[in-house]
Design an enzyme around this catalytic site. Structure first.
Site, PDB file in Angstrom:
ATOM      1  N   ARG A  29     -10.008  -0.811   2.360  1.00  0.00           N
ATOM      2  CA  ARG A  29      -8.634  -1.160   2.759  1.00  0.00           C
ATOM      3  C   ARG A  29      -8.470  -2.665   2.988  1.00  0.00           C
ATOM      4  NH1 ARG A  29      -5.333   3.110   4.820  1.00  0.00           N
ATOM      5  NH2 ARG A  29      -5.960   4.972   3.709  1.00  0.00           N
ATOM      6  N   ARG A  33      -1.852  -3.624   4.998  1.00  0.00           N
ATOM      7  CA  ARG A  33      -0.977  -4.107   6.063  1.00  0.00           C
ATOM      8  C   ARG A  33      -1.543  -5.199   6.965  1.00  0.00           C
ATOM      9  NH1 ARG A  33       0.640   1.693   8.115  1.00  0.00           N
ATOM     10  NH2 ARG A  33      -1.464   1.967   7.327  1.00  0.00           N
ATOM     11  N   ASP A  78      -3.732   4.918  -4.358  1.00  0.00           N
ATOM     12  CA  ASP A  78      -3.981   5.849  -3.263  1.00  0.00           C
ATOM     13  C   ASP A  78      -4.629   7.101  -3.827  1.00  0.00           C
ATOM     14  OD1 ASP A  78      -3.233   6.192  -0.212  1.00  0.00           O
ATOM     15  OD2 ASP A  78      -3.046   8.151  -1.161  1.00  0.00           O
ATOM     16  N   TYR A 153      -4.940  17.405   1.996  1.00  0.00           N
ATOM     17  CA  TYR A 153      -3.521  17.017   1.927  1.00  0.00           C
ATOM     18  C   TYR A 153      -2.693  18.091   1.234  1.00  0.00           C
ATOM     19  CZ  TYR A 153      -4.787  12.486   3.768  1.00  0.00           C
ATOM     20  OH  TYR A 153      -5.243  11.497   4.596  1.00  0.00           O
TER      21      TYR A 153
HETATM   22  O1  CP3 Z   1      -8.757  -0.458   0.135  1.00  0.00           O
HETATM   23  C1  CP3 Z   1      -7.795  -0.888  -0.503  1.00  0.00           C
HETATM   24  O2  CP3 Z   1      -7.340  -2.021  -0.308  1.00  0.00           O
HETATM   25  C2  CP3 Z   1      -7.198  -0.059  -1.633  1.00  0.00           C
HETATM   26  C3  CP3 Z   1      -6.088   0.718  -1.281  1.00  0.00           C
HETATM   27  C4  CP3 Z   1      -6.200   2.137  -0.745  1.00  0.00           C
HETATM   28  C5  CP3 Z   1      -5.062   2.792  -0.208  1.00  0.00           C
HETATM   29  N1  CP3 Z   1      -5.394   4.082   0.047  1.00  0.00           N
HETATM   30  C6  CP3 Z   1      -3.747   2.148  -0.042  1.00  0.00           C
HETATM   31  C7  CP3 Z   1      -2.863   2.666   1.030  1.00  0.00           C
HETATM   32  C8  CP3 Z   1      -7.248   3.070  -0.745  1.00  0.00           C
HETATM   33  C9  CP3 Z   1      -8.694   2.875  -1.174  1.00  0.00           C
HETATM   34  C10 CP3 Z   1      -6.716   4.292  -0.240  1.00  0.00           C
HETATM   35  C11 CP3 Z   1      -7.505   5.539  -0.142  1.00  0.00           C
HETATM   36  C12 CP3 Z   1      -7.047   6.590   0.767  1.00  0.00           C
HETATM   37  N2  CP3 Z   1      -5.775   7.070   0.951  1.00  0.00           N
HETATM   38  C13 CP3 Z   1      -7.921   7.368   1.555  1.00  0.00           C
HETATM   39  C14 CP3 Z   1      -9.419   7.212   1.598  1.00  0.00           C
HETATM   40  C15 CP3 Z   1      -9.803   6.006   2.390  1.00  0.00           C
HETATM   41  C16 CP3 Z   1      -9.817   6.207   3.883  1.00  0.00           C
HETATM   42  O3  CP3 Z   1      -9.165   5.400   4.556  1.00  0.00           O
HETATM   43  O4  CP3 Z   1     -10.506   7.101   4.365  1.00  0.00           O
HETATM   44  C17 CP3 Z   1      -7.141   8.291   2.255  1.00  0.00           C
HETATM   45  C18 CP3 Z   1      -7.640   9.318   3.260  1.00  0.00           C
HETATM   46  C19 CP3 Z   1      -5.774   8.103   1.858  1.00  0.00           C
HETATM   47  C20 CP3 Z   1      -4.579   8.854   2.307  1.00  0.00           C
HETATM   48  C21 CP3 Z   1      -3.651   7.906   2.979  1.00  0.00           C
HETATM   49  N3  CP3 Z   1      -2.732   7.119   2.302  1.00  0.00           N
HETATM   50  C22 CP3 Z   1      -3.599   7.551   4.353  1.00  0.00           C
HETATM   51  C23 CP3 Z   1      -4.442   8.171   5.440  1.00  0.00           C
HETATM   52  C24 CP3 Z   1      -2.632   6.534   4.488  1.00  0.00           C
HETATM   53  C25 CP3 Z   1      -2.267   5.744   5.722  1.00  0.00           C
HETATM   54  C26 CP3 Z   1      -1.127   6.274   6.485  1.00  0.00           C
HETATM   55  C27 CP3 Z   1      -0.533   5.143   7.335  1.00  0.00           C
HETATM   56  O5  CP3 Z   1       0.521   4.637   6.965  1.00  0.00           O
HETATM   57  O6  CP3 Z   1      -1.172   4.768   8.331  1.00  0.00           O
HETATM   58  C28 CP3 Z   1      -2.104   6.296   3.210  1.00  0.00           C
HETATM   59  C29 CP3 Z   1      -1.076   5.286   2.869  1.00  0.00           C
HETATM   60  C30 CP3 Z   1      -1.654   4.028   2.314  1.00  0.00           C
HETATM   61  N4  CP3 Z   1      -2.551   3.977   1.308  1.00  0.00           N
HETATM   62  C31 CP3 Z   1      -1.328   2.711   2.721  1.00  0.00           C
HETATM   63  C32 CP3 Z   1      -2.085   1.842   1.910  1.00  0.00           C
HETATM   64  C33 CP3 Z   1      -2.056   0.341   1.897  1.00  0.00           C
HETATM   65  C34 CP3 Z   1      -0.344   2.342   3.819  1.00  0.00           C
HETATM   66  C35 CP3 Z   1       1.045   2.492   3.296  1.00  0.00           C
HETATM   67  C36 CP3 Z   1       1.845   1.224   3.281  1.00  0.00           C
HETATM   68  O7  CP3 Z   1       1.313   0.101   3.255  1.00  0.00           O
HETATM   69  O8  CP3 Z   1       3.083   1.358   3.204  1.00  0.00           O
END
Ligand code: CP3
Length: 345
Positions: A29, A33, A78, A153
């Protein structure tokens, strides 16, 4: 830029267990943000829309590489994007996570989910190709969600702490479970193939929520499907990383799923993680909250992680889970520089 610079990058060398000039570092990540430049380009664009725009994906993926000089980029996307691409009705709700409109509970629900083909994700191919051109000697990590984590999910319909509905399906409807896990394994493998075919140098399979099952259930109902995804991508020859959270009790089994590199959760002392995955390379595992400690405390703990990593055939420095959104990017910049300096040989 030449192909040999890329193949000889510290990240790829460490992932293959070869000697390196410094320990490579990147952060799960690392885009997102915590970066003001990310918040700026994401203004007015939803998360899923941003994943489908190659120029935006390229820019966001490059942001942490520019800022920190990390040793690898991770493709901005994602784990639920491939589901969206094949037509599953879902959204990523800001501050919540993925939300699925019609949760999957029956065999008919599973059978209604199409398989993924490259034609579903032309924008992924384009974004990866564009990125690889811009990254030059810096490797791009492609990624997908592992079957259990994606199943959670789909079955829960959204984020979950206990994964109770998912596990109820696993316990009570083994045939539906098997069909669902096979379906997702095929989708994840196909999605990884698209990224590697377009030029990704490595892949990471995220089984973030695999720590929610017992060792016996993991072995019986989760591991075979993760093994199938990693096996399918093995023929490409790119290094494979496999990571999950709270996976201390199953770390050895996660290694057996077939990845060259096992990501170690921050809860497991890295020396112990190295022992558990016996003979494989490791990635990790600084507690992500240490960035909120005084810099010298964070760096001292990083030194301990680096020291422990020496016992593995290869060590890729990372946090033990994703960057927390309120993280000060300057702390990650200091951490990156420090890892490069103290590990230089
Ligand atoms: O690492 C990186 O920079 C690459 C981007 C990345 C995202 N999601 C972007 C994202 C990666 C590698 C993921 C993988 C992902 N998504 C996982 C596995 C990694 C982990 O953290 O365990 C999981 C479980 C998800 C599912 C998911 N999508 C979650 C839990 C969330 C966060 C919810 C929140 O808003 O707190 C997302 C949304 C998400 N995916 C965001 C980002 C940057 C945030 C949304 C936003 O910026 O508007």
């Amino acid at each position: 830029m030449s192909h040999s610079d890329l193949a000889d990058s510290a990240f790829l060398r460490a992932a293959r267990g070869e000697p390196v000039q410094h320990t490579p570092v990147w952060f799960m990540r690392q885009a997102g943000r915590s970066l003001p430049e990310y918040l700026k380009v994401r203004e007015g664009v939803t998360m899923l829309d941003s994943c489908m725009q190659p120029d935006l994906v390229t820019e966001i993926t490059l942001q942490p590489v520019r800022r920190y000089g990390v040793d690898a980029a991770i493709f901005f996307s994602d784990i639920v994007l491939p589901l969206k691409a094949i037509g599953v009705d879902l959204d990523i709700v800001a501050g919540v996570g993925p939300v699925v409109a019609n949760p999957v509970r029956t065999l008919a629900d599973v059978e209604a989910i199409p398989d993924l083909t490259p034609e579903h994700v032309p924008y992924i191919t384009q974004a990866v190709q564009q990125l690889v051109g811009e990254l030059g000697g810096t490797p791009l990590i492609g990624f997908a969600g592992a079957p259990f984590t994606v199943a959670s999910y789909l079955v829960e319909g959204g984020p979950s702490k206990e994964h109770a509905k998912t596990k109820a399906l696993m316990f009570g409807a083994p045939e539906v479970w098997d069909a669902l896990m096979r379906k997702i394994a095929g989708i994840s493998a196909a999605y990884l193939h698209v990224q590697v075919a377009a030029g990704a140098s490595a892949v990471q399979l995220f089984d973030s929520w695999a720590g929610a099952v017992t060792r016996a259930d993991y072995e019986r109902s989760v591991l075979p499907y993760s093994t199938s995804v990693l096996g399918a991508i093995g023929e490409t020859g790119v290094p494979r990383i496999h990571f999950g959270v709270g996976t201390g009790e199953i770390l050895d089994l996660m290694g057996q799923a077939g990845a060259e590199v096992v990501g170690v959760d921050w809860r497991v002392p890295l020396a112990e993680g190295v022992r558990r995955v016996g003979g494989r390379c490791v990635q990790g595992n600084l507690d992500p909250t240490l960035v909120f400690a005084p810099t010298e405390v964070m760096l001292e703990r990083a030194d301990q992680v680096l020291e422990a990593g020496k016992a593995a055939p290869g060590h890729i420095f990372n946090l033990g889970h994703g960057v927390i959104p309120s993280t000060d990017p300057d702390q990650l910049a200091r951490l990156t520089d420090h890892v490069h300096q103290v590990s230089a040989r």
